[in-house]
Design an enzyme around this catalytic site. Structure first.
Site, short mmCIF file in Angstrom:
data_model
loop_
_atom_site.label_atom_id
_atom_site.label_comp_id
_atom_site.label_asym_id
_atom_site.label_seq_id
_atom_site.Cartn_x
_atom_site.Cartn_y
_atom_site.Cartn_z
CG ASP A 206 -1.66 1.24 1.89
OD1 ASP A 206 -2.08 1.18 0.80
OD2 ASP A 206 -1.68 2.22 1.84
CD GLU A 273 -1.96 2.43 -3.55
OE1 GLU A 273 -3.35 3.21 -4.01
OE2 GLU A 273 -1.42 2.39 -2.94
#
Length: 541
Positions: A206, A273
């Site tokens: 993330d 990401e």
């Protein structure tokens, strides 16, 4: 450690990764919230899609203010989702079906309920005093710089016990870890080692460009190019060029340490990401050498119109060539409006399969978000049903992410579409209920059956998995891609419109027709006839 079955060290290069938002996949306990056993129960369905791996959004312990992206214990499964043993059973069952399992790791920040932060916030002298980003106020009492939170307002929160501000790039209850502290880096690596020992096949990282911050806490400059599209303009965060709070060079050094840890295990991967500010440089540097295996950005996820140029220009802008690292493509995920709605195709569910095909024909891996195989539109929810703190902050200019997070519809004629026997945490909307899995499974030519057919066919074409890529010079709305391997090329010509397209096409250009992919087109008398949202595939030597 679980058995990983047939090991292929480069399995990830052309992989299709199915993203599961566990709160909304299947509830087996009657809580109204999905759980790990629900995922295990649906693994046959997932394997039959023709995907290679699953990515499971966070399921570790959390107060759930940001629905799992605020971690309070990295090593414990949240009771809402089950137990550590439930996860072990999921791993084993997935591996038995040839599916890899990627775990979402939220390593840039924790919950303010994490034991590390509870200790760090007490005073300036405790053993974890430097584990988070602390800063003194200015002479007038304000925060140390102009950095903004993604979720609104300054990214600094006052802590009276220390007489300092702490950094939070998201909710104030999500304090940022201080990666300039070696102890933090080691603790994070130990966390990842725990899950790798358990048998996970890798991590989706993330916001992995957020790990480090500028030591000098310099102000961000104005953004010289304001983002386009209504999706990005509701939030002043976009008005800054995020030069000092994210994308710092030290990120790369830590990713090399994390990659080195993964490389001590067999065929484990890192999926990052990444934001798209300075996108080409950021993505290519993060996937270069011994860093991330693959990374995705927001170009396709944030687009509000579909065209051949969207796919072609995005790939060219990133500039990945045969000698570079590998990108990952995504049209949908838990953070963005579902693509059929975002692209103005809600009334054209038959467009879903061609969009999936376009994405997975590009060189690299792809992420397929749960429900995209059903061509689900965005769920429209009233304000009183919105749970997402991001949406509640900016409503009505931005309605948040819940419209892409509603429960998976399994059965049309059962309450809550078979997701749960109880009232779900988010409602099942009627357009989803009537598009349920059980309906589409028995409907010839349904989006689900077309996606299944295509992905299974694609998996048997080595040129489409790891071959080189070039684009054909074709007019809109035709997207032309050539994927080449040893001695063979596959010509892919996709019609991304709602009208039939007839295009002159010589046999040498189009190749010999290939069947079995589930799309239709006719080549006769030197003309290629491609129906709406159809495609042609041909082979050339």
């Amino acid at each position: 450690m679980t058995d990983h079955g047939n090991r292929k060290p480069d399995w990830w290069k052309g992989a299709v990764i199915y993203q599961i938002y566990p709160r909304s996949y299947l509830d087996t306990t009657g809580s109204g919230t999905g759980d790990l056993r629900g995922i295990t129960r649906k693994l046959d369905y997932i394997a039959d899609l023709g995907v290679d791996a699953i990515w499971i959004s966070p399921f570790v312990a959390s107060p759930m203010l940001d629905f799992g992206y605020d971690v309070s214990d990295y090593l414990a499964v949240d009771p809402l989702f089950g137990t550590l043993d439930d996860f072990r059973q999921l791993l084993d069952a997935a591996h038995q079906r040839g599916l890899k399992v990627l775990m979402d790791q939220v390593l840039s920040h924790t919950s303010d309920q994490h034991a590390w932060f509870l200790e760090s916030r007490q005073d300036r002298d405790n053993p974890k005093a430097d584990w988070y980003v602390w800063a003194d106020p200015t002479q007038t009492g304000g925060p140390p710089n102009n950095w903004l939170s993604v979720f609104g307002g300054p990214s600094w929160q006052w802590e009276p016990r220390r007489g300092q501000y702490y950094l939070h790039n998201f909710l104030r209850q999500q304090p940022d870890l201080n990666y300039h502290c070696e102890q933090v880096q080691q603790a994070v690596l130990d966390t990842c080692r725990f899950w790798l020992d358990l048998g996970v096949d890798g991590f989706r990282l993330d916001v992995c460009a957020f790990y480090f911050h500028d030591r000098e806490l310099r102000d961000n400059p104005p953004n010289p190019v304001q983002p386009e599209g209504a999706h990005f303009m509701f939030n002043p965060y976009s008005m800054q060029a995020h030069k000092y709070d994210i994308g710092r060079p030290e990120n790369l050094e830590f990713l090399e340490r994390l990659r080195a840890l993964c490389d001590t295990y067999d065929d484990r991967i890192l999926l990052g990401e990444l934001n798209q500010e300075d996108g080409e440089e950021l993505h290519k540097s993060y996937t270069a050498g011994h860093r991330l295996h693959i990374a995705y950005g927001y170009w396709l996820l944030g687009s509000e119109e579909v065209s051949a140029a969207l796919f072609r220009d995005t790939a060219r802008e990133l500039g990945y060539g045969d000698g570079d690292g590998w990108p990952c493509w995504a049209l949908d995920n838990h953070d963005f409006t579902r693509s059929l709605t975002r692209l103005g195709l809600e009334r054209n569910p038959e467009a879903g399969p061609i969009l999936t095909a376009a994405m997975t024909l590009l060189r690299g891996a792809s992420c397929l978000y749960q429900g995209a195989e059903l061509s689900l539109p965005e769920a429209q929810l009233p304000y009183d049903r919105i749970r997402d703190p991001y949406g509640r902050e900016f409503f009505p200019a931005y309605k948040g992410r819940d419209g892409a997070r509603t429960p998976m519809p399994w059965n049309r004629d059962t309450p809550h579409a078979g997701f749960s026997e109880a009232e779900p945490w988010l409602p099942v909307v009627e357009p989803h209920q009537i598009s349920a899995v059980d309906v589409q499974q028995v409907t010839l030519g349904s989006p689900l059956n077309r996606v299944r057919t295509f992905l299974k066919w694609r998996r048997e074409q080595p040129e489409l998995l790891q071959g080189s890529m070039s684009f054909l010079d074709l007019p809109e709305p035709l997207l032309g891609i050539r994927r080449s391997g040893e001695g063979r090329s596959i010509i892919c010509i996709l019609n991304l419109s709602n009208d039939e397209v007839v295009h002159e096409c010589t046999e040498d250009f189009c190749g010999t027709p290939i069947t079995g992919h589930g799309f239709t087109a006719i080549h006769r008398n030197g003309m290629l006839e491609i129906p709406a949202f159809g495609a042609w595939f041909g082979a050339t030597e």
